[in-house]
Design a protein around this motif. Structure first.
Motif, PDB file in Angstrom:
ATOM      1  N   PRO A 386     -16.965   2.630   6.264  1.00 21.50           N
ATOM      2  CA  PRO A 386     -17.212   3.320   4.993  1.00 21.50           C
ATOM      3  C   PRO A 386     -17.023   2.397   3.801  1.00 21.50           C
ATOM      4  O   PRO A 386     -16.192   1.481   3.826  1.00 21.50           O
ATOM      5  N   GLY A 387     -17.805   2.628   2.776  1.00 21.81           N
ATOM      6  CA  GLY A 387     -17.790   1.769   1.604  1.00 21.81           C
ATOM      7  C   GLY A 387     -19.053   0.940   1.548  1.00 21.81           C
ATOM      8  O   GLY A 387     -20.116   1.347   2.027  1.00 21.81           O
ATOM      9  N   VAL A 388     -18.955  -0.238   0.976  1.00 19.57           N
ATOM     10  CA  VAL A 388     -20.138  -1.048   0.718  1.00 19.57           C
ATOM     11  C   VAL A 388     -20.868  -1.407   2.012  1.00 19.57           C
ATOM     12  O   VAL A 388     -22.104  -1.485   2.048  1.00 19.57           O
ATOM     13  N   PHE A 416     -11.415   5.111   5.756  1.00 20.72           N
ATOM     14  CA  PHE A 416     -11.281   3.811   5.108  1.00 20.72           C
ATOM     15  C   PHE A 416     -10.026   3.075   5.602  1.00 20.72           C
ATOM     16  O   PHE A 416      -9.366   2.387   4.826  1.00 20.72           O
ATOM     17  N   ASN A 417      -9.718   3.189   6.878  1.00 18.15           N
ATOM     18  CA  ASN A 417      -8.526   2.558   7.435  1.00 18.15           C
ATOM     19  C   ASN A 417      -8.451   1.084   7.027  1.00 18.15           C
ATOM     20  O   ASN A 417      -9.408   0.328   7.196  1.00 18.15           O
ATOM     21  N   GLY A 418      -7.292   0.697   6.474  1.00 17.82           N
ATOM     22  CA  GLY A 418      -7.095  -0.677   6.058  1.00 17.82           C
ATOM     23  C   GLY A 418      -7.465  -0.958   4.615  1.00 17.82           C
ATOM     24  O   GLY A 418      -7.119  -2.026   4.087  1.00 17.82           O
ATOM     25  N   ARG A 419      -8.167  -0.041   3.971  1.00 17.52           N
ATOM     26  CA  ARG A 419      -8.558  -0.237   2.577  1.00 17.52           C
ATOM     27  C   ARG A 419      -7.651   0.586   1.659  1.00 17.52           C
ATOM     28  O   ARG A 419      -7.076   1.595   2.074  1.00 17.52           O
ATOM     29  N   PRO A 420      -7.508   0.192   0.383  1.00 13.01           N
ATOM     30  CA  PRO A 420      -6.624   0.911  -0.530  1.00 13.01           C
ATOM     31  C   PRO A 420      -7.087   2.352  -0.761  1.00 13.01           C
ATOM     32  O   PRO A 420      -8.292   2.614  -0.870  1.00 13.01           O
ATOM     33  N   PRO A 421      -6.149   3.294  -0.844  1.00  8.47           N
ATOM     34  CA  PRO A 421      -6.528   4.693  -1.122  1.00  8.47           C
ATOM     35  C   PRO A 421      -7.361   4.834  -2.388  1.00  8.47           C
ATOM     36  O   PRO A 421      -8.269   5.675  -2.440  1.00  8.47           O
ATOM     37  N   ALA A 422      -7.080   4.031  -3.408  1.00  7.44           N
ATOM     38  CA  ALA A 422      -7.841   4.129  -4.659  1.00  7.44           C
ATOM     39  C   ALA A 422      -9.311   3.800  -4.426  1.00  7.44           C
ATOM     40  O   ALA A 422     -10.197   4.395  -5.061  1.00  7.44           O
ATOM     41  N   ALA A 424     -10.980   4.285  -1.579  1.00  8.08           N
ATOM     42  CA  ALA A 424     -11.565   5.416  -0.860  1.00  8.08           C
ATOM     43  C   ALA A 424     -11.890   6.557  -1.818  1.00  8.08           C
ATOM     44  O   ALA A 424     -12.967   7.171  -1.732  1.00  8.08           O
ATOM     45  N   ARG A 425     -10.982   6.825  -2.743  1.00 11.91           N
ATOM     46  CA  ARG A 425     -11.214   7.933  -3.678  1.00 11.91           C
ATOM     47  C   ARG A 425     -12.336   7.607  -4.660  1.00 11.91           C
ATOM     48  O   ARG A 425     -13.087   8.490  -5.077  1.00 11.91           O
ATOM     49  N   ALA A 426     -12.477   6.356  -5.012  1.00 11.49           N
ATOM     50  CA  ALA A 426     -13.580   5.963  -5.896  1.00 11.49           C
ATOM     51  C   ALA A 426     -14.917   6.181  -5.202  1.00 11.49           C
ATOM     52  O   ALA A 426     -15.889   6.652  -5.827  1.00 11.49           O
ATOM     53  N   TYR A 427     -14.989   5.861  -3.915  1.00 12.58           N
ATOM     54  CA  TYR A 427     -16.226   6.097  -3.183  1.00 12.58           C
ATOM     55  C   TYR A 427     -16.502   7.588  -3.045  1.00 12.58           C
ATOM     56  O   TYR A 427     -17.655   8.028  -3.143  1.00 12.58           O
TER      57      TYR A 427
END
Length: 488
Positions: A386-388, A416-422, A424-427
């Motif tokens: 998930p993400g870019v 978004f395991n391993g990525r900052p919560p902020a 994940a919430r931005a996405y």
């Protein structure tokens, strides 16, 4: 050097690479490897537009062991260093390049980078990983400067795609009107990957082994939760074991009232077309596999890449279309495969999005020549998180008009395991059609087996969010080539 009229030129000013570790919620076995954890490469570039404006762009992709190079003499750590080296070679070349269109940046370095990779022991599939990421990041930056989304930029040929010596078979083919005629899809079906260790029903999970994190774990639960109707089934090369597992998979899928579709992925586990054809004939002889056989769309890269493009595959292709995936190391691979009876090739963002578009153009040319849609592309995955990463791959799949795509990261990795919560919430905020919040975690939103892609039309290459890199470690320098040569 000629270029496409009006294609903006740009200069790569800087390239920064990062790594983000993640853990899998379930072990994933494919081919010769079982994966329980991994690392994602994240690339950040800064470019200067010919008009003087500067901008940044991003790309991300899993650093995958034992896929790009399956030499058993190499450790997983060495596989990752190979990919890091590919990024280093590309970053050095792109930073040193003069002002070029985005496509010419790729095309003018295509052969020199393959040569540089070969000189340090990298096969073409590994070497292509470098430009695959940097080209996406460069185009992301260009799209943001131009205020365009990826689909709009490609349909207007902002990268400047043109006839070029890297694909001489397309000389005379007009890429600009071809791109203008592409109609991006607004949703795609998720083709669920069934790995070789995946539980099919609850009875396959011994007591105490469930993850119980609110996400489906068995194939039966996946179908009930996500509503998938497309499936990618891994086979191991062990015919008796494969047949038994396929019977068990079919017992779940055959309960569906509506049609389903499947692909078989051999992951290079067979020596030749005759061996996989023998498995297919045994499948056809099984009453319990009749509907699964009828529902199978294609067979993906069943033959080891060392020999896959040396002999015809007519023994298998007479039953089902056969495509290449791991053998798709360079731009000459698909034409070579076509001459041997393969009719398809995979699109994977980790192999390069320009390659995918050029291969789609080839399908158009070849199909017009034979008068019917024989040649085609499939859309496959390399654990696009998930993400870019997943968004750029989905944006490409939508542009290519491929209606279903293998997706596995949402099943084997929790959000978004391993990525900052902020991040994940931005996405979630920027792409609410693609994500949802579930039990406090941001996860991919799959409804009726489909992903909605409307929000990918934002400015940039499919993503309206900058990854949060404050606490993400810079990528270490590659320890490659190794001090002692591996045995092939």
């Amino acid at each position: 050097m000629s270029t496409t009229p009006d294609a903006p030129r740009l200069k790569v000013l800087s390239v920064d690479c990062f790594e983000s570790p993640y853990r899998l919620r379930l072990p994933f076995r494919f081919g010769v490897i079982t994966v329980t954890e991994g690392r994602q490469a994240i690339v950040h570039v800064r470019v200067r537009h010919q008009n003087g404006r500067e901008g940044t762009g991003y790309a991300a992709e899993a650093l995958g062991a034992k896929w790009f190079d399956k030499n058993p003499a190499l450790s997983d750590a060495q596989n990752l260093d190979q990919l890091r080296k590919a990024l280093e070679l590309t970053a050095e070349a792109y930073r040193a390049a003069p002002e070029l269109s985005a496509f010419d940046l790729y095309a003018e370095h295509y052969r020199p980078l393959l040569d540089a990779g070969a000189a340090c022991g990298l096969n073409p599939l590994v070497t292509s990983y470098g430009p695959a990421l940097l080209d996406r990041a460069v185009l992301d930056a260009l799209c943001r400067i131009e205020g365009m989304g990826f689909w709009q930029a490609m349909r207007h040929n902002v990268p400047g795609m043109r006839a070029h010596a890297i694909a001489p078979d397309l000389n005379g083919f007009e890429l600009t009107p071809f791109l203008r005629g592409l109609e991006p899809l607004t949703s795609v079906a998720v083709r669920h990957t069934v790995g070789l260790l995946d539980p099919i029903v609850a009875a396959d999970q011994p007591a105490g082994t469930r993850v119980d994190d609110g996400l489906p774990e068995t194939l039966e639960e996946v179908v009930a939760t996500y509503g998938n109707r497309y499936f990618k089934l891994k086979v191991s090369g062990q015919a008796d074991a494969d047949l038994e597992r396929l019977r068990r998979i079919a017992s779940v899928l055959d309960r569906l009232d509506e049609p389903y579709a499947a692909t078989l992925d051999g992951n290079e586990q067979y020596e030749d077309a005759e061996a996989i054809a023998a498995l297919w004939q045994r499948m056809q002889a099984e009453p319990a596999l009749q509907r699964l056989c009828e529902s199978t769309l294609l067979i993906e890269q069943p033959i080891k890449r060392q020999v896959a493009l040396t002999r015809p595959v007519s023994a298998l292709a007479r039953h089902k279309p056969v495509i290449i995936d791991e053998s798709d190391g360079d731009l000459e691979a698909f034409p070579r495969a076509r001459a041997l009876g393969y009719t398809g090739v995979s699109s994977k963002a980790c192999k390069g999005f320009y390659k995918s578009i050029l291969n789609l153009a080839r399908c158009r040319v070849w199909n017009e020549a034979v008068g019917h849609p024989t040649y085609f592309m499939s859309a496959e995955d390399l654990t696009t998180q998930p993400g870019v990463s997943v968004q750029q791959d989905l944006a490409l799949v939508a542009l290519l008009g491929i209606s279903h795509v293998e997706r596995n990261a949402h099943h084997f990795i929790d959000g978004f395991n391993g990525r900052p919560p902020a991040e994940a919430r931005a996405y979630l905020a920027a792409h609410p059609d693609l994500y949802h919040e579930q039990n406090g975690r941001v996860r991919l939103r799959i409804q009726r087996g489909q992903l909605a892609l409307g929000s990918l039309a934002c400015a940039g290459f499919g993503s309206a969010v900058d990854p949060v890199l404050d606490d993400t470690a810079p990528m270490a320098r590659a320890d490659w080539p190794p001090t002692t040569s591996p045995t092939p």
